[in-house]
Write an enzyme that holds these catalytic residues in place. Structure first.
Site, PDB file in Angstrom:
ATOM      1  N   PHE A   8       0.821  -1.211   0.000  1.00 33.95           N
ATOM      2  CA  PHE A   8       0.000   0.000   0.000  1.00 33.95           C
ATOM      3  C   PHE A   8       0.854   1.259   0.000  1.00 33.95           C
ATOM      4  O   PHE A   8       1.768   1.402   0.816  1.00 33.95           O
ATOM      5  CB  PHE A   8      -0.900   0.050   1.239  1.00 33.95           C
ATOM      6  CG  PHE A   8      -2.165  -0.748   1.125  1.00 33.95           C
ATOM      7  CD1 PHE A   8      -3.317  -0.191   0.579  1.00 33.95           C
ATOM      8  CD2 PHE A   8      -2.214  -2.061   1.576  1.00 33.95           C
ATOM      9  CE1 PHE A   8      -4.488  -0.923   0.480  1.00 33.95           C
ATOM     10  CE2 PHE A   8      -3.380  -2.806   1.478  1.00 33.95           C
ATOM     11  CZ  PHE A   8      -4.525  -2.235   0.934  1.00 33.95           C
ATOM     12  N   ASP A   9       0.529   2.173  -0.887  1.00 34.82           N
ATOM     13  CA  ASP A   9       1.021   3.540  -0.789  1.00 34.82           C
ATOM     14  C   ASP A   9       0.298   4.217   0.380  1.00 34.82           C
ATOM     15  O   ASP A   9      -0.708   3.697   0.878  1.00 34.82           O
ATOM     16  CB  ASP A   9       0.727   4.273  -2.105  1.00 34.82           C
ATOM     17  CG  ASP A   9       1.124   5.733  -2.079  1.00 34.82           C
ATOM     18  OD1 ASP A   9       2.263   6.020  -1.655  1.00 34.82           O
ATOM     19  OD2 ASP A   9       0.300   6.573  -2.468  1.00 34.82           O
ATOM     20  N   VAL A  10       0.792   5.376   0.826  1.00 38.97           N
ATOM     21  CA  VAL A  10       0.179   6.083   1.952  1.00 38.97           C
ATOM     22  C   VAL A  10      -0.625   7.301   1.488  1.00 38.97           C
ATOM     23  O   VAL A  10      -1.845   7.359   1.633  1.00 38.97           O
ATOM     24  CB  VAL A  10       1.243   6.528   2.978  1.00 38.97           C
ATOM     25  CG1 VAL A  10       0.597   7.372   4.084  1.00 38.97           C
ATOM     26  CG2 VAL A  10       1.923   5.322   3.581  1.00 38.97           C
ATOM     27  N   ASP A 180      -2.144   5.694  -5.684  1.00 38.08           N
ATOM     28  CA  ASP A 180      -2.836   6.721  -6.470  1.00 38.08           C
ATOM     29  C   ASP A 180      -1.996   7.284  -7.608  1.00 38.08           C
ATOM     30  O   ASP A 180      -2.523   7.991  -8.469  1.00 38.08           O
ATOM     31  CB  ASP A 180      -3.244   7.885  -5.551  1.00 38.08           C
ATOM     32  CG  ASP A 180      -2.030   8.679  -5.089  1.00 38.08           C
ATOM     33  OD1 ASP A 180      -1.191   8.098  -4.366  1.00 38.08           O
ATOM     34  OD2 ASP A 180      -1.904   9.857  -5.451  1.00 38.08           O
TER      35      ASP A 180
END
Length: 231
Positions: A8-10, A180
């Protein structure tokens, strides 16, 4: 469950960086006694976006990005400021921001028992660790990989090589990255040979040469992609 390992990106994936950034800028400019006009705000966002793309492409270091952006911003308006001092104060306010993307905590609660969750993020280590801790999201992840600590950044191959070497028994065919950014998360995942999920909540335009495996507009859609049913 289609995948075993979820990366996961933050920012703007789990935490709403747009809100955090706006709060930090407002606090910084108020402290400095400077009027944060719409023109200045727009100029900052455009400059900051450009500098971080340069970082992703290996043309600037993280320190060059963060240390120069306020100086460069005010140069556009014919003014001189202490760029490093402004960055220090901005970082102070930015570290306090941990606004959640709607549904992020509930999503992680559902996924954590089903798969191994990891953070893969560019940026400043102290800021990312503090925001993940303060938001209550940190316990859902087995490890946090920040570009500053890794010594390379997304989308670089070296970043993903570092991550893969530290995830026990990783299988690329059962690994997916969720983020994103097409130029960072999706391009990096494609180059690393893993599936990708582009979280395009802001309806940004596509880039023809960077194709994600999946596209979602809300985090709830991720459950369908991962082939998991929520009770």
């Amino acid at each position: 469950m289609k995948y075993k390992t979820l990366l996961f990106d933050v920012d703007d994936t789990l935490l709403d960086f747009q809100i955090t950034e706006a709060k930090a800028l407002n606090a910084l400019f108020a402290e400095q006694g400077i009027d944060l006009t719409p023109e200045v705000k727009t100029s900052y966002k455009a400059l900051n976006h450009h500098l971080w793309r340069e970082f992703e492409n290996g043309k600037m270091t993280r320190e060059e990005v963060t240390g120069s952006r306020f100086g460069r911003l005010f140069q556009q308006f014919g003014q001189t400021v202490d760029s490093l001092e402004m960055e220090k104060r901005y970082r102070h306010y930015l570290n306090q921001g941990h606004d959640l993307i709607p549904g992020s905590r509930e999503l992680l609660e559902t996924l954590a028992p089903e798969a191994d969750l990891y953070i893969v993020t560019n940026g400043v280590s102290q800021t990312q660790h503090q925001r993940l801790t303060d938001s209550g999201l940190l316990p859902y992840f087995k490890e946090v990989f920040v570009s500053e600590e890794v010594g390379a950044q997304k989308p670089m191959k070296e970043f993903f090589d570092y991550v893969f070497a530290r995830i026990p028994e990783i299988e690329k065919s059962k690994t997916v990255i969720i983020g994103d950014s097409l130029t960072s998360d999706i391009k990096g995942g494609n180059s690393a040979g893993i599936d990708t999920v582009w979280f395009n909540k802001n309806q940004l335009p596509e880039i023809s040469e960077i194709q994600p495996t999946y596209r979602i507009d809300s985090l709830n859609e991720l459950l369908r992609v991962l082939e998991i049913e929520k009770d």
